[in-house]
Design a protein around this motif. Structure first.
Motif, PDB file in Angstrom:
ATOM      1  N   UNK A  65      -9.715 -12.976   2.879  1.00 37.69           N
ATOM      2  CA  UNK A  65      -8.497 -13.653   2.429  1.00 37.69           C
ATOM      3  C   UNK A  65      -8.147 -14.824   3.338  1.00 37.69           C
ATOM      4  N   UNK A  79      -5.964 -22.693  -8.354  1.00 40.98           N
ATOM      5  CA  UNK A  79      -6.501 -21.875  -7.275  1.00 40.98           C
ATOM      6  C   UNK A  79      -7.199 -20.657  -7.872  1.00 40.98           C
ATOM      7  N   UNK A  84      -8.612  -8.227  -6.012  1.00 47.43           N
ATOM      8  CA  UNK A  84      -8.258  -7.025  -5.261  1.00 47.43           C
ATOM      9  C   UNK A  84      -8.488  -5.829  -6.174  1.00 47.43           C
ATOM     10  N   UNK A  89      -5.551  -1.549  -3.252  1.00 44.52           N
ATOM     11  CA  UNK A  89      -4.345  -2.394  -3.158  1.00 44.52           C
ATOM     12  C   UNK A  89      -3.334  -1.868  -2.137  1.00 44.52           C
ATOM     13  N   UNK A  93      -2.420  -3.698   1.222  1.00 43.04           N
ATOM     14  CA  UNK A  93      -1.027  -4.139   1.392  1.00 43.04           C
ATOM     15  C   UNK A  93      -0.521  -3.774   2.790  1.00 43.04           C
ATOM     16  N   UNK A  96      -2.254  -6.070   5.238  1.00 43.76           N
ATOM     17  CA  UNK A  96      -1.731  -7.433   5.131  1.00 43.76           C
ATOM     18  C   UNK A  96      -0.377  -7.529   5.817  1.00 43.76           C
ATOM     19  N   UNK A 101      -0.226 -11.607   6.993  1.00 44.04           N
ATOM     20  CA  UNK A 101      -0.926 -12.691   6.267  1.00 44.04           C
ATOM     21  C   UNK A 101      -0.451 -12.732   4.821  1.00 44.04           C
TER      22      UNK A 101
ATOM     23  N   UNK B  55      -0.908 -16.811  -8.857  1.00 43.93           N
ATOM     24  CA  UNK B  55      -1.365 -16.421  -7.519  1.00 43.93           C
ATOM     25  C   UNK B  55      -1.060 -17.497  -6.479  1.00 43.93           C
ATOM     26  N   UNK B  56      -0.134 -18.377  -6.779  1.00 47.41           N
ATOM     27  CA  UNK B  56       0.089 -19.511  -5.874  1.00 47.41           C
ATOM     28  C   UNK B  56       1.572 -19.765  -5.653  1.00 47.41           C
ATOM     29  N   UNK B  66      -2.224 -20.574  -1.819  1.00 50.11           N
ATOM     30  CA  UNK B  66      -2.299 -19.174  -2.266  1.00 50.11           C
ATOM     31  C   UNK B  66      -1.079 -18.398  -1.790  1.00 50.11           C
ATOM     32  N   UNK B  67      -0.654 -17.440  -2.601  1.00 45.82           N
ATOM     33  CA  UNK B  67       0.418 -16.534  -2.184  1.00 45.82           C
ATOM     34  C   UNK B  67      -0.060 -15.716  -0.996  1.00 45.82           C
ATOM     35  N   UNK B  68       0.881 -15.204  -0.229  1.00 44.03           N
ATOM     36  CA  UNK B  68       0.531 -14.353   0.908  1.00 44.03           C
ATOM     37  C   UNK B  68      -0.203 -13.114   0.406  1.00 44.03           C
ATOM     38  N   UNK B  69      -1.113 -12.612   1.217  1.00 48.24           N
ATOM     39  CA  UNK B  69      -1.913 -11.456   0.810  1.00 48.24           C
ATOM     40  C   UNK B  69      -1.016 -10.258   0.511  1.00 48.24           C
ATOM     41  N   UNK B  70       0.022 -10.110   1.300  1.00 43.65           N
ATOM     42  CA  UNK B  70       0.886  -8.957   1.085  1.00 43.65           C
ATOM     43  C   UNK B  70       1.569  -9.049  -0.282  1.00 43.65           C
ATOM     44  N   UNK B  72       0.297 -10.664  -2.940  1.00 41.28           N
ATOM     45  CA  UNK B  72      -0.741 -10.406  -3.941  1.00 41.28           C
ATOM     46  C   UNK B  72      -0.961  -8.899  -4.100  1.00 41.28           C
ATOM     47  N   UNK B  73      -0.939  -8.199  -2.976  1.00 42.57           N
ATOM     48  CA  UNK B  73      -1.136  -6.750  -3.020  1.00 42.57           C
ATOM     49  C   UNK B  73       0.030  -6.053  -3.705  1.00 42.57           C
ATOM     50  N   UNK B  76      -0.271  -6.515  -7.280  1.00 41.59           N
ATOM     51  CA  UNK B  76      -1.364  -5.680  -7.771  1.00 41.59           C
ATOM     52  C   UNK B  76      -0.899  -4.233  -7.949  1.00 41.59           C
ATOM     53  N   UNK B  77      -0.166  -3.758  -6.982  1.00 37.32           N
ATOM     54  CA  UNK B  77       0.373  -2.388  -7.073  1.00 37.32           C
ATOM     55  C   UNK B  77       1.303  -2.280  -8.275  1.00 37.32           C
ATOM     56  N   UNK B  93       5.987   1.551   5.037  1.00 39.06           N
ATOM     57  CA  UNK B  93       7.036   0.821   5.757  1.00 39.06           C
ATOM     58  C   UNK B  93       8.141   0.379   4.779  1.00 39.06           C
ATOM     59  N   UNK B  95       9.969  -2.229   4.508  1.00 34.17           N
ATOM     60  CA  UNK B  95       9.972  -3.576   3.932  1.00 34.17           C
ATOM     61  C   UNK B  95       9.017  -3.659   2.732  1.00 34.17           C
ATOM     62  N   UNK B  96       7.946  -2.854   2.781  1.00 37.47           N
ATOM     63  CA  UNK B  96       7.020  -2.870   1.653  1.00 37.47           C
ATOM     64  C   UNK B  96       7.609  -2.143   0.447  1.00 37.47           C
ATOM     65  N   UNK B 100       8.204  -3.795  -3.229  1.00 35.18           N
ATOM     66  CA  UNK B 100       7.682  -3.251  -4.488  1.00 35.18           C
ATOM     67  C   UNK B 100       8.822  -3.052  -5.484  1.00 35.18           C
TER      68      UNK B 100
END
Lengths: 101, 748
Positions: A65, A79, A84, A89, A93, A96, A101, B55-56, B66-70, B72-73, B76-77, B93, B95-96, B100
């Motif tokens: 990534x 883009x 994933x 995921x 997550x 990440x 990141x 995704x951006x 690109x969006x931050x990996x977190x 994107x995840x 995805x979830x 955590x 914050x996650x 969500x």
């Protein structure tokens, strides 16, 4: 310490797999790595960071990534997607979030 | 949810009237109705709410990253959440977890299965807002409270020490309900009610909410507004929220009140809003009376409540704000029960039509009123001059609503106002002749003055020479014209005016000349005046103008040219003469968020222009532009922020609806008089594709069709957010009619 050493950084997964990546990308993309590599910690001395809680596939994906992000930062066109697998995921997550990141 | 907020009350009236006329000329045997959509979105739709193509992050200079990996995840979830074989595990955590839940709610992706997989995640959540989610049911709350989850049930023991089971017939509930239903049969007998009150205090079960293990134990703010299907049974699942401070249950039409027992275990509750809970009965207040920390209680429109409720409300000694608007069973007698509420700062008893001067006399003499009461609404109460004199005792009063108190005389109110030196807000609309005596010097601190339908004339306004603080002035349907505008502007009577409503007054182009002198004007309504394109040229000087309403047969495309540099957020023009050319001018106003261009000659080209240039639109009304066809209308699908779209009485046919699937934010879609709407088999899919759609206005569908939920109660259960506005409109409609019938009344 050679120039070569300074250019790359080694990330080690929980299984002991080692991944080399460009230090500039690591510093650029991850606040966490920047903090470690630009400080006086042991990690910045020997350019190796160990992640005893992160498995190899996840660590690899995070590195993938960071390269993806640097490549497409501030681009004007479309883009491509960063794939994933739904199965990874949740774990990705968490990683990440940890790497910021 | 403020879909229709932009149009002022009066403009909507007019619009409704004109639409009624048009409706008559259309197929008279068609029943037009609005359908409230309250079914939850199906699992397969959830996937589409998180498109992989998003995704951006877009920057202002047009580039993307690109969006931050977190993120994107997280997406995805969310995308796969209904597929998850197992639940999202505990221990993520915070914050996650927040991310969500927020992502799911923002995209309106909650349904029973989503919640099932999330139910272990609410343990640390302190705020949850489900008022935009469609299809909230008792089952949702059961999932949220973790009742399906084995570990939590052991925390609740009944009187015999047995574990309560998680089924709806739990021992917790049955024990409560026996003490509740008895007095229902004796509603008139206060003693019996008292008995239920004391039994409500001695809890029939021993509940031991274990703070650490309960699924929602950290919840502080819970917003369940607009949950039409939610019942008291569902609320009973929420009896372990020890930290709850704010609970919003407005527009939960199915709640009667015994379920509020659950919040007896929420001793910190400060704010409870229950407006438009139409089935709420006096028993509910026996439960609410236990909440000793309550400072705000909103019961607007709970029309089943009687004076008995006030008796229990009288025990809430910390109450600061009490809204009893439209609780029209209340009488002067009931006001006595409020005597113990000495901290009360805001009281709303508007439209409690049985309340008279006598009740007001009781009120003003109660302890604490003189020092604390700063807001009082008495609109449409039976208040006369006697009552107005009592008001003078309320020295702290800042906001006063006397809308529709038709018996009040100008000179008497003027005397009272001279005593009330802190008054900032005064609503005396629908009080004929109320401004006929001079109030000069008596309302120096006034910021807001509503005089609509009060028969104000130029000569009345000539008696005020200085309103230094005035920011908002409403003269809707008063007999004032060019002279008054000149007086207010040239003599600097209102130097701080930001909002001026001159709808249905007598303004012509000559009066328009003065308007640029109101330098700070942000909102202007000129509906139903005699303005031409020439007059509009003066508006270009209003560099702060955000909202503009115009309605005149003499306004056409040319006039739109003068509007192109205004920083408008909303524009409403009902002229009948705007074409695609006018739209080109309007499209220069990139800031527009709300646009109404009804009854003109706009066609497909205009639609295309709008869709290309006005990306900030959240509300668009193009009704009665018959030239618009499917090809133009389908362009509008690219306006992704739209919350409200009206294409009634245009040339589109029903199949265009299929193009609107991308309008994920859409809450209200009106397509009255659309060809082929009955034959459209896919109507059900549309409500699935648009997760936020709450209200669909189309011509009547045969009941047997069954494509849309709740079609039977369209009259009352329209999209909840709008219905309170609507009742306001209906009431004003009545007034218009009475005025039309008896104009003499206004010629005071």
């Amino acid at each position: 310490m050679s120039d070569e050493n300074d250019k790359y950084v080694k990330l080690v997964s929980l299984e002991g797999n080692e991944f080399l990546m460009e230090k500039s990308i690591a510093i650029n993309c991850s606040e966490m790595l920047r903090g470690m590599l630009e400080s006086n910690f042991k990690e910045s001395q020997d350019n190796t960071v160990r992640f005893p809680e992160i498995s190899a596939p996840i660590l690899e994906k995070v590195i993938e990534y960071m390269y993806y992000k640097v490549k497409h930062e501030k681009s004007s066109g479309k883009i491509p997607q960063f794939d994933i697998e739904p199965e990874m995921a949740l774990e990705l997550m968490l990683a990440a979030n940890y790497f910021a990141v | 949810m403020e879909v229709e907020e932009m149009g002022s009350c009066s403009s909507v009236n007019r619009r409704r009237k004109s639409l009624d006329v048009l409706n008559d000329s259309y197929e008279a045997n068609e029943v037009s109705c609005r359908h409230s959509i309250d079914s939850e979105i199906p699992d397969q739709t959830v996937v589409n709410l998180f498109p992989k193509s998003e995704n951006f992050i877009q920057y202002e200079d047009g580039t993307r990253s690109p969006k931050a990996l977190v993120d994107l995840c997280v997406e995805n979830v969310c995308r796969n959440i209904t597929d998850f074989a197992s639940e999202i595990p505990k221990g993520l955590p915070q914050e996650l977890v927040h991310k969500i839940i927020k992502t799911l709610i923002d995209k309106s992706a909650l349904n029973t299965n989503t919640l099932k997989n999330l139910q272990q995640c609410f343990g640390e959540t302190s705020e949850l807002s489900l008022h935009t989610s469609r299809g909230v049911t008792d089952e949702w709350l059961k999932k949220l409270s973790g009742k399906d989850y084995n570990h939590s049930s052991q925390n609740f023991l009944d009187a015999d020490g047995n574990h309560s089971c998680s089924s709806s017939g739990s021992s917790f509930h049955s024990a409560v309900s026996t003490s509740v239903f008895l007095p229902m049969l004796n509603i008139g007998d206060k003693n019996i009610c008292d008995a239920s009150y004391s039994s409500a205090f001695s809890h029939p079960i021993i509940a031991v909410p274990n703070n650490t293990d309960s699924s929602m134990s950290q919840m502080r703010v819970l917003d369940l507004r607009n949950s039409l299907k939610l019942t008291d049974e569902g609320l009973l699942h929420l009896h372990a929220l020890p930290l709850l401070e704010t609970l919003r249950l407005d527009h939960c039409h199915s709640i009667t009140g015994y379920g509020l027992e659950a919040f007896t275990y929420s001793p910190l509750l400060q704010t409870l809003t229950l407006s438009e809970c139409r089935c709420l009965n006096d028993i509910a207040m026996t439960k609410v009376a236990n909440l000793q920390n309550l400072s705000t209680l909103t019961l607007d429109g709970c029309r089943c409540l009687s004076d008995i409720s006030l008796k229990y409300i009288g025990r809430l000694l910390n109450l600061r704000k009490l809204d009893l608007s439209n609780v029209d069973l209340l009488t002067d007698e009931g006001i006595n029960y409020l005597g113990s509420l000495s901290c009360l700062m805001e009281l709303y008893i508007g439209r409690c039509r049985r309340i008279t001067d006598e009740g007001l006399k009781t009120l003003v003499n109660q302890a604490g009123r003189k020092e604390n009461l700063h807001t009082l609404s008495l609109s449409r109460c039976q208040i006369g001059d006697e009552g107005v004199l009592y008001l003078a005792r309320l020295e702290a009063l800042r906001h006063l609503d006397l809308n529709g108190c038709t018996e009040i005389r100008s000179i008497v109110l003027g005397e009272t106002l001279s005593e009330l030196e802190h008054i900032e807000t005064l609503d005396v609309s629908y009080c004929p002749g109320i401004f006929s005596s001079s109030w000069q010097g008596k309302i120096n601190n006034l910021k807001y003055l509503d005089l609509c339908y009060s028969g104000v004339k130029d000569v009345h306004l000539s008696r005020v020479t200085s309103l230094p603080m005035l920011e908002e002035l409403n003269l809707d349907s008063c007999m004032v014209g060019d002279w008054s505008i000149g007086h207010l502007a040239d003599n600097n009577v209102t130097p701080n005016l930001t909002c001026l409503n001159l709808a249905d007054c007598d303004v012509s182009d000559e009066g328009m000349v003065h308007l640029p002198k109101f330098k700070t004007l942000q909102s202007l309504s000129l509906f139903y005046n005699n303005i031409t394109n020439v007059g509009l040229s003066h508006l270009s000087g209003l560099t702060s103008l955000l909202h503009l309403n115009l309605d005149s047969r003499d306004i056409s495309d040319e006039g739109m040219y003068h509007l192109r540099n205004l920083p408008l957020k909303s524009l409403d023009i009902f002229s009948g003469r705007i074409t695609d050319i006018g739209v080109v001018h309007i499209c220069k106003i990139k800031t527009l968020e709300s646009l109404e261009l009804c009854g003109g000659s706009i066609g497909d080209l205009g639609c295309s222009q709008i869709s290309h240039h006005l990306h900030n639109l959240t509300s668009l009304n193009l009704a009665q532009n018959e030239l618009i066809t499917n090809s133009g209308a389908s362009c509008l699908a690219s306006l992704s922020k739209l919350k409200s779209l009206n294409l009634s009485h245009t040339g589109v046919s029903a199949s265009v609806i299929r193009k609107f699937g991308g309008l994920k934010e859409l809450q209200s879609l009106a397509m009255y008089s659309t060809r082929g709407i009955h034959k459209l088999k896919k109507l059900k899919n549309i409500q699935h594709e648009m997760p936020n759609l709450r209200c669909l206005r189309i011509d009547g569908i045969p009941e047997s069709d069954g494509t849309i939920a709740n079609s039977s109660d369209s009259s009352s259960d329209d999209d909840a957010s709008m219905s309170s506005d609507r009742s306001q409109f209906e009431d004003s409609d009545l007034s218009i009619r009475s005025n039309e019938g008896g104009d003499m009344q206004l010629n005071y």
